[in-house]
Motif scaffolding. Structure first.
Motif, PDB file in Angstrom:
ATOM      1  N   SER A 112       0.831  -1.211   0.000  1.00  0.00           N
ATOM      2  CA  SER A 112       0.000   0.000   0.000  1.00  0.00           C
ATOM      3  C   SER A 112       0.863   1.258   0.000  1.00  0.00           C
ATOM      4  N   PRO A 113       0.390   2.346  -0.631  1.00  0.00           N
ATOM      5  CA  PRO A 113       1.102   3.627  -0.581  1.00  0.00           C
ATOM      6  C   PRO A 113       1.300   4.146   0.846  1.00  0.00           C
ATOM      7  N   VAL A 114       0.535   3.626   1.791  1.00  0.00           N
ATOM      8  CA  VAL A 114       0.709   4.007   3.199  1.00  0.00           C
ATOM      9  C   VAL A 114       2.123   3.700   3.671  1.00  0.00           C
ATOM     10  N   SER A 115       2.808   2.787   2.979  1.00  0.00           N
ATOM     11  CA  SER A 115       4.160   2.380   3.394  1.00  0.00           C
ATOM     12  C   SER A 115       5.135   3.545   3.470  1.00  0.00           C
ATOM     13  N   ARG A 116       4.891   4.598   2.687  1.00  0.00           N
ATOM     14  CA  ARG A 116       5.821   5.736   2.704  1.00  0.00           C
ATOM     15  C   ARG A 116       5.822   6.444   4.058  1.00  0.00           C
ATOM     16  N   TYR A 117       4.781   6.197   4.867  1.00  0.00           N
ATOM     17  CA  TYR A 117       4.699   6.829   6.189  1.00  0.00           C
ATOM     18  C   TYR A 117       4.899   5.827   7.331  1.00  0.00           C
ATOM     19  N   ALA A 118       5.047   4.543   6.997  1.00  0.00           N
ATOM     20  CA  ALA A 118       5.070   3.505   8.025  1.00  0.00           C
ATOM     21  C   ALA A 118       6.459   3.255   8.594  1.00  0.00           C
ATOM     22  N   LYS A 119       6.495   2.969   9.896  1.00  0.00           N
ATOM     23  CA  LYS A 119       7.736   2.543  10.556  1.00  0.00           C
ATOM     24  C   LYS A 119       7.985   1.059  10.306  1.00  0.00           C
ATOM     25  N   VAL A 120       6.893   0.294  10.283  1.00  0.00           N
ATOM     26  CA  VAL A 120       6.980  -1.152  10.074  1.00  0.00           C
ATOM     27  C   VAL A 120       5.983  -1.533   8.985  1.00  0.00           C
ATOM     28  N   VAL A 121       6.437  -2.339   8.022  1.00  0.00           N
ATOM     29  CA  VAL A 121       5.582  -2.801   6.934  1.00  0.00           C
ATOM     30  C   VAL A 121       5.551  -4.329   6.941  1.00  0.00           C
ATOM     31  N   LEU A 122       4.341  -4.894   7.004  1.00  0.00           N
ATOM     32  CA  LEU A 122       4.165  -6.343   7.046  1.00  0.00           C
ATOM     33  C   LEU A 122       3.343  -6.781   5.831  1.00  0.00           C
ATOM     34  N   PRO A 123       4.019  -7.207   4.739  1.00  0.00           N
ATOM     35  CA  PRO A 123       3.299  -7.586   3.518  1.00  0.00           C
ATOM     36  C   PRO A 123       2.827  -9.036   3.543  1.00  0.00           C
ATOM     37  N   CYS A 124       1.579  -9.251   3.144  1.00  0.00           N
ATOM     38  CA  CYS A 124       0.989 -10.587   3.100  1.00  0.00           C
ATOM     39  C   CYS A 124       0.642 -10.963   1.662  1.00  0.00           C
ATOM     40  N   ARG A 125       0.799 -12.215   1.324  1.00  0.00           N
ATOM     41  CA  ARG A 125       0.437 -12.695  -0.016  1.00  0.00           C
ATOM     42  C   ARG A 125      -1.067 -12.939  -0.052  1.00  0.00           C
ATOM     43  N   ILE A 126      -1.782 -12.297  -0.977  1.00  0.00           N
ATOM     44  CA  ILE A 126      -3.238 -12.436  -1.043  1.00  0.00           C
ATOM     45  C   ILE A 126      -3.745 -12.956  -2.384  1.00  0.00           C
ATOM     46  N   ALA A 127      -2.928 -12.933  -3.437  1.00  0.00           N
ATOM     47  CA  ALA A 127      -3.382 -13.324  -4.771  1.00  0.00           C
ATOM     48  C   ALA A 127      -3.587 -14.832  -4.866  1.00  0.00           C
ATOM     49  N   VAL A 128      -4.712 -15.244  -5.460  1.00  0.00           N
ATOM     50  CA  VAL A 128      -4.989 -16.666  -5.663  1.00  0.00           C
ATOM     51  C   VAL A 128      -5.503 -16.956  -7.069  1.00  0.00           C
ATOM     52  N   ASP A 129      -5.356 -16.000  -8.004  1.00  0.00           N
ATOM     53  CA  ASP A 129      -5.803 -16.182  -9.386  1.00  0.00           C
ATOM     54  C   ASP A 129      -7.290 -16.486  -9.477  1.00  0.00           C
ATOM     55  N   ARG A 130      -8.048 -15.843  -8.603  1.00  0.00           N
ATOM     56  CA  ARG A 130      -9.504 -15.980  -8.618  1.00  0.00           C
ATOM     57  C   ARG A 130     -10.133 -14.594  -8.651  1.00  0.00           C
ATOM     58  N   THR A 131     -11.449 -14.557  -8.687  1.00  0.00           N
ATOM     59  CA  THR A 131     -12.134 -13.274  -8.733  1.00  0.00           C
ATOM     60  C   THR A 131     -11.788 -12.418  -7.523  1.00  0.00           C
ATOM     61  N   TRP A 132     -11.782 -13.051  -6.358  1.00  0.00           N
ATOM     62  CA  TRP A 132     -11.493 -12.332  -5.111  1.00  0.00           C
ATOM     63  C   TRP A 132     -10.120 -12.711  -4.582  1.00  0.00           C
ATOM     64  N   ASP A 133      -9.408 -11.721  -4.074  1.00  0.00           N
ATOM     65  CA  ASP A 133      -8.178 -12.019  -3.342  1.00  0.00           C
ATOM     66  C   ASP A 133      -8.539 -12.771  -2.071  1.00  0.00           C
ATOM     67  N   ALA A 134      -7.588 -13.514  -1.538  1.00  0.00           N
ATOM     68  CA  ALA A 134      -7.807 -14.277  -0.305  1.00  0.00           C
ATOM     69  C   ALA A 134      -7.015 -13.641   0.829  1.00  0.00           C
ATOM     70  N   ASN A 135      -7.705 -13.209   1.865  1.00  0.00           N
ATOM     71  CA  ASN A 135      -7.061 -12.509   2.975  1.00  0.00           C
ATOM     72  C   ASN A 135      -6.687 -13.439   4.129  1.00  0.00           C
ATOM     73  N   THR A 136      -6.598 -14.727   3.846  1.00  0.00           N
ATOM     74  CA  THR A 136      -6.266 -15.702   4.885  1.00  0.00           C
ATOM     75  C   THR A 136      -4.935 -15.389   5.558  1.00  0.00           C
ATOM     76  N   ALA A 137      -3.929 -15.046   4.775  1.00  0.00           N
ATOM     77  CA  ALA A 137      -2.613 -14.738   5.351  1.00  0.00           C
ATOM     78  C   ALA A 137      -2.662 -13.463   6.183  1.00  0.00           C
ATOM     79  N   VAL A 138      -3.471 -12.499   5.757  1.00  0.00           N
ATOM     80  CA  VAL A 138      -3.633 -11.260   6.537  1.00  0.00           C
ATOM     81  C   VAL A 138      -4.261 -11.579   7.881  1.00  0.00           C
ATOM     82  N   PHE A 139      -5.273 -12.437   7.863  1.00  0.00           N
ATOM     83  CA  PHE A 139      -5.952 -12.818   9.106  1.00  0.00           C
ATOM     84  C   PHE A 139      -5.012 -13.596  10.013  1.00  0.00           C
ATOM     85  N   ALA A 140      -4.227 -14.515   9.417  1.00  0.00           N
ATOM     86  CA  ALA A 140      -3.277 -15.300  10.207  1.00  0.00           C
ATOM     87  C   ALA A 140      -2.220 -14.403  10.842  1.00  0.00           C
TER      88      ALA A 140
END
Length: 278
Positions: A223-251
């Protein structure tokens, strides 16, 4: 997209950049990705570095040439802007009618979980957890259209663990009065995934100016918010489907809750005990 985004690469290698290369990195993050799509001379001028420094910085990011770097940025822009409707074009190519959709989907989720773990440095996770567990600082949480529920989930748990937890209202207009109580050196956790929330970016800019420490939970494109963040935690969400999967974000959210509980156990034990006793 299997390779990390340019922003993710910057956060991964920032510790080993020279002072001049860090100026290039800051220039790129402050005007991401526009400045990187400009000619080398313009990138150098806007970031206050030399053209030679820009090329060294690009090499540090793992690119063989400036055109390769720009090609990666253009691909990122395409991925960032994709709507669920556009992503469905890829989804229909899967032969789900004769395959094991559930098994295949869960396998993709497992891959995303492992990719997320491999891309988040232990030091970044610990830094975020320590901020969350520091009861001397208030902790505020905000999310976007799909991530506000995760912000609420984190808030519900951390209220039991430590004092000073508050989730900002999802409506931008209602946040104005809430911002009055946010102090310098407070912690702000922001959840923001593609397609990124302009209101969260404006919120981050405001809080950064007030010297609030921002922890960003985001996706692999950052996210562009990263330019202001002290800590950035990127999660993989792409699953080649209509909707991204936020399972890793939730975990990741649950991992932060668990680690914060351990770090603040003296306080957490008393608060949780009081709740259990009624």
């Amino acid at each position: 997209m299997d390779s990390p985004s340019v922003e993710a690469r910057i956060h991964e290698i920032n510790y080993r950049l020279t002072a001049a290369e860090k100026r290039a990195a800051r220039g790129l993050l402050a005007n991401y990705p526009t400045i990187g799509l400009a000619p080398v001379a313009e990138f150098a001028q806007q970031s206050g570095a030399s053209a030679a420094t820009i090329l060294r910085f690009i090499a540090q990011l793992g690119f063989k040439s400036y055109p390769d770097f720009q090609r990666c940025l253009r691909e990122e822009l395409e991925q960032r802007a994709k709507s669920p409707l556009q992503r469905s074009l890829a989804a229909v190519r899967h032969e789900t009618a004769i395959g094991n959709f559930l098994g295949d989907y869960f396998a993709q989720l497992a891959t995303n979980m492992q990719a997320t773990v491999s891309r988040i440095p232990t030091s970044e996770f610990e830094a975020a957890s320590l901020r969350l567990a520091d009861i001397k600082r208030n902790c505020h949480i905000a999310g976007g259209r799909f991530t506000d529920a995760m912000a609420g989930y984190m808030e519900a748990h951390l209220r039991l663990v430590r004092p000073g937890i508050r989730r900002l209202d999802g409506r931008p207009a209602a946040r104005t009065d809430q911002l009055l109580d946010i102090r310098p050196d407070d912690t702000m956790v922001i959840f923001d995934i593609r397609r990124y929330d302009a209101d969260l970016l404006a919120l981050a800019a405001t809080l950064s100016a007030r010297r609030v420490s921002i922890v960003l939970v985001t996706d692999e494109w950052i996210s562009p918010v990263s330019r202001y963040a002290k800590v950035v935690l990127p999660c993989r969400i792409a699953v080649d489907r209509t909707w991204d999967a936020n399972t890793a974000v939730f975990a990741l959210t649950e991992a932060l809750i668990a680690r914060c509980t351990e770090l603040a156990w003296t306080t957490a034990e008393k608060r949780m005990g009081s709740v259990e006793r009624g």
